[in-house]
Design an enzyme around this catalytic site. Structure first.
Site, PDB file in Angstrom:
ATOM      1  N   ARG A  18     -13.856  -8.989   0.956  1.00  0.00           N
ATOM      2  CA  ARG A  18     -12.454  -8.748   0.707  1.00  0.00           C
ATOM      3  C   ARG A  18     -11.723  -9.977   0.834  1.00  0.00           C
ATOM      4  O   ARG A  18     -10.822 -10.101   0.078  1.00  0.00           O
ATOM      5  CB  ARG A  18     -11.928  -7.676   1.638  1.00  0.00           C
ATOM      6  CG  ARG A  18     -12.716  -6.165   1.407  1.00  0.00           C
ATOM      7  CD  ARG A  18     -12.225  -5.541   0.040  1.00  0.00           C
ATOM      8  NE  ARG A  18     -11.019  -5.477   0.043  1.00  0.00           N
ATOM      9  CZ  ARG A  18     -10.192  -4.499   0.364  1.00  0.00           C
ATOM     10  NH1 ARG A  18     -10.810  -3.309   1.215  1.00  0.00           N
ATOM     11  NH2 ARG A  18      -8.724  -4.419   0.194  1.00  0.00           N
ATOM     12  N   ARG A  63       0.877  -1.133   0.119  1.00  0.00           N
ATOM     13  CA  ARG A  63       0.011   0.068   0.069  1.00  0.00           C
ATOM     14  C   ARG A  63       0.939   1.219   0.094  1.00  0.00           C
ATOM     15  O   ARG A  63       1.608   1.386   1.050  1.00  0.00           O
ATOM     16  CB  ARG A  63      -0.917  -0.115   1.185  1.00  0.00           C
ATOM     17  CG  ARG A  63      -1.824   1.200   1.283  1.00  0.00           C
ATOM     18  CD  ARG A  63      -2.633   1.104   2.388  1.00  0.00           C
ATOM     19  NE  ARG A  63      -3.918   0.429   1.810  1.00  0.00           N
ATOM     20  CZ  ARG A  63      -5.093   0.402   2.070  1.00  0.00           C
ATOM     21  NH1 ARG A  63      -5.517   0.837   3.550  1.00  0.00           N
ATOM     22  NH2 ARG A  63      -6.426  -0.551   1.631  1.00  0.00           N
ATOM     23  N   GLN A  71      -9.959  -3.955  -3.637  1.00  0.00           N
ATOM     24  CA  GLN A  71     -11.255  -3.561  -3.308  1.00  0.00           C
ATOM     25  C   GLN A  71     -12.306  -3.685  -4.278  1.00  0.00           C
ATOM     26  O   GLN A  71     -13.449  -4.394  -4.134  1.00  0.00           O
ATOM     27  CB  GLN A  71     -11.238  -2.017  -2.980  1.00  0.00           C
ATOM     28  CG  GLN A  71     -12.454  -1.261  -2.841  1.00  0.00           C
ATOM     29  CD  GLN A  71     -13.076  -2.011  -1.520  1.00  0.00           C
ATOM     30  OE1 GLN A  71     -12.284  -1.855  -0.361  1.00  0.00           O
ATOM     31  NE2 GLN A  71     -14.320  -2.405  -1.291  1.00  0.00           N
ATOM     32  N   CYS A 103     -16.597   1.466   0.163  1.00  0.00           N
ATOM     33  CA  CYS A 103     -15.368   0.486   0.618  1.00  0.00           C
ATOM     34  C   CYS A 103     -14.831   0.799   2.013  1.00  0.00           C
ATOM     35  O   CYS A 103     -14.363  -0.346   2.458  1.00  0.00           O
ATOM     36  CB  CYS A 103     -14.185   1.172  -0.101  1.00  0.00           C
ATOM     37  SG  CYS A 103     -13.704   2.889   0.025  1.00  0.00           S
ATOM     38  N   HIS A 115      -7.361   1.190  -6.508  1.00  0.00           N
ATOM     39  CA  HIS A 115      -7.599   0.052  -5.332  1.00  0.00           C
ATOM     40  C   HIS A 115      -8.107  -1.060  -5.990  1.00  0.00           C
ATOM     41  O   HIS A 115      -9.453  -1.347  -5.701  1.00  0.00           O
ATOM     42  CB  HIS A 115      -8.384   0.659  -4.507  1.00  0.00           C
ATOM     43  CG  HIS A 115      -8.584   0.204  -2.785  1.00  0.00           C
ATOM     44  ND1 HIS A 115      -7.685  -1.093  -2.750  1.00  0.00           N
ATOM     45  CD2 HIS A 115      -9.293   0.538  -1.799  1.00  0.00           C
ATOM     46  CE1 HIS A 115      -7.928  -1.225  -1.375  1.00  0.00           C
ATOM     47  NE2 HIS A 115      -8.778  -0.491  -0.887  1.00  0.00           N
ATOM     48  N   ASP A 134     -17.040   7.077  -1.322  1.00  0.00           N
ATOM     49  CA  ASP A 134     -15.914   6.890  -0.526  1.00  0.00           C
ATOM     50  C   ASP A 134     -15.646   8.077   0.072  1.00  0.00           C
ATOM     51  O   ASP A 134     -16.466   9.205  -0.271  1.00  0.00           O
ATOM     52  CB  ASP A 134     -14.892   6.492  -1.458  1.00  0.00           C
ATOM     53  CG  ASP A 134     -13.361   6.253  -1.064  1.00  0.00           C
ATOM     54  OD1 ASP A 134     -13.296   6.034   0.353  1.00  0.00           O
ATOM     55  OD2 ASP A 134     -12.488   6.507  -1.704  1.00  0.00           O
TER      56      ASP A 134
HETATM   57  N1  NVA Z   1     -10.076   6.803  -1.214  1.00  0.00           N
HETATM   58  C1  NVA Z   1      -9.797   6.172   0.173  1.00  0.00           C
HETATM   59  C2  NVA Z   1      -9.856   4.605   0.026  1.00  0.00           C
HETATM   60  C3  NVA Z   1      -9.614   3.989   1.528  1.00  0.00           C
HETATM   61  C4  NVA Z   1      -9.831   2.362   1.428  1.00  0.00           C
HETATM   62  C5  NVA Z   1      -8.376   6.482   0.494  1.00  0.00           C
HETATM   63  O1  NVA Z   1      -7.550   6.412  -0.235  1.00  0.00           O
HETATM   64  O2  NVA Z   1      -7.905   6.930   1.702  1.00  0.00           O
HETATM   65  N1   CP Z   2     -11.399  -0.501   2.172  1.00  0.00           N
HETATM   66  C1   CP Z   2     -10.330  -0.570   2.419  1.00  0.00           C
HETATM   67  O1   CP Z   2      -9.289  -0.850   1.800  1.00  0.00           O
HETATM   68  O2   CP Z   2     -10.123  -0.661   3.893  1.00  0.00           O
HETATM   69  P1   CP Z   2      -8.623  -0.421   4.816  1.00  0.00           P
HETATM   70  O3   CP Z   2      -8.248   0.864   4.393  1.00  0.00           O
HETATM   71  O4   CP Z   2      -9.173  -0.563   6.121  1.00  0.00           O
HETATM   72  O5   CP Z   2      -7.839  -1.474   4.142  1.00  0.00           O
END
Ligand code: NVA
Ligand code: CP
Length: 306
Positions: A291, A102, A132, A263, A129, A223
């Site tokens: 997931r 990540r 997801q 998400c 993502h 989101d």
């Molecule tokens: N758009 C959000 C998704 C989190 C799963 C982020 O990048 O923080």
């Molecule tokens: N939706 C998602 O990716 O959640 P987390 O940030 O908790 O992994």
């Protein structure tokens, strides 16, 4: 099983339409217990951002497959002291069988993947993502018994999740509409990529008008308005995004059988109301649960299994 053996998944567009369908089919078989593969490999997790669902669901999936997980938080490795990514990649490549990562920059994932031979999975970047959206499509398939021909409408910030949704819907034959404020719309390169995949067979559109977009939607998705790394911008974004809140009024424009996805994590009272996320049309908890099944399918496919 093992159809994607040795590959990376940095973008959903790394998959063909058939490969995506096979992954979703395997995810359903894994969830129902129809297949119980074993895969005694080691998964590494390198997360530069917080995570609940992705970190835990990947870990649980790998343990259920009989494998092991190493949680390599950058703060406890030499990465936090500046060891170059190209060095870290070549070292971890020699210890691990697969790595979920990540990052902020998509470029960091690409650099890592170019220096490591093991499969690298995008566990969220600022650009995409993909994991997801595998679970999202599994959830839509479960709800409607099909994917092709449905319409998914994403309302909110046109960034990582919206990008992967556009690509995933185009691959799976869903119409996809993004409704976002003018300065927060998806990257033109991703829109073009999704339109090229859809090739005129399905709709891939972007608008600033949430009500028009939502009309006839089978899936309404949102989101957060400020993603990880954008926390300082959260307050200034609230008035800009307010017309894009998924609330009972906006939901009333969707198909009466529509489901609502998010998400997570969610900010109730901002991008979604408490009434909608807790309401009868919400499928967010099933979505979060999927997931694990979707990522287990991905692990089995990238690693192979007995
Ligand atoms: N758009 C959000 C998704 C989190 C799963 C982020 O990048 O923080
Ligand atoms: N939706 C998602 O990716 O959640 P987390 O940030 O908790 O992994």
């Amino acid at each position: 099983m093992g159809a994607l053996k040795g590959r990376d998944l940095l973008s959903l567009a790394d998959l063909s339409a058939d490969e995506l369908q096979e992954l979703l089919h395997l995810a359903a078989q894994l969830k129902s217990g129809e297949v119980t593969p074993k895969c005694q490999k080691i998964l590494g997790l390198v997360f530069y951002k917080a995570s609940t669902r992705t970190r835990v669901s990947f870990s649980a999936a790998m343990y259920q497959l009989g494998g092991q997980v190493l949680d390599l938080n950058p703060s406890v490795t030499q990465v936090s002291r500046g060891e170059p990514i190209v060095d870290t990649a070549r070292v971890l490549d020699r210890y691990l069988d697969i790595l979920a990562m990540r990052t902020f920059e998509q470029r960091d994932l690409e650099t890592f993947a170019s220096y490591a031979k093991i499969p690298i999975i995008n566990a969220l970047s600022d650009l995409e993502h993909p994991c997801q959206v595998l679970a999202d499509l599994q959830t839509v398939q479960e709800s409607f018994g099909t994917l092709a021909g449905l319409t998914l409408v994403y309302v909110g910030d046109g960034n990582n999740v919206a990008h992967s949704l556009m690509l995933g819907c185009a691959l799976a034959g869903l119409n996809v509409r993004i409704a976002a404020p003018p300065d927060y719309q998806p990257l033109a390169t991703i829109v073009a990529q999704a339109q090229a995949i859809a090739n005129g067979r399905t709709e891939v559109t972007v608008t600033a008008d949430p009500i028009t977009a939502v009309k006839g939607a089978h899936v309404l998705y949102t989101d957060v308005w400020a993603s990880m790394g954008q926390e300082d911008l959260a307050a200034t974004r609230i008035p800009i995004f307010q017309p894009y809140q998924v609330n009972e009024t906006l939901l009333s424009y969707a198909d009466k059988e529509a489901i609502v996805l998010h998400c997570l994590p969610a900010h109730r009272g901002e991008e979604i109301t408490d009434g909608v996320i807790e309401g009868a049309q919400s499928r967010v908890w099933d979505q979060a649960g999927n997931r694990m099944h979707a990522q287990k399918a991905l692990l089995v496919s990238l690693l192979g299994a007995e």
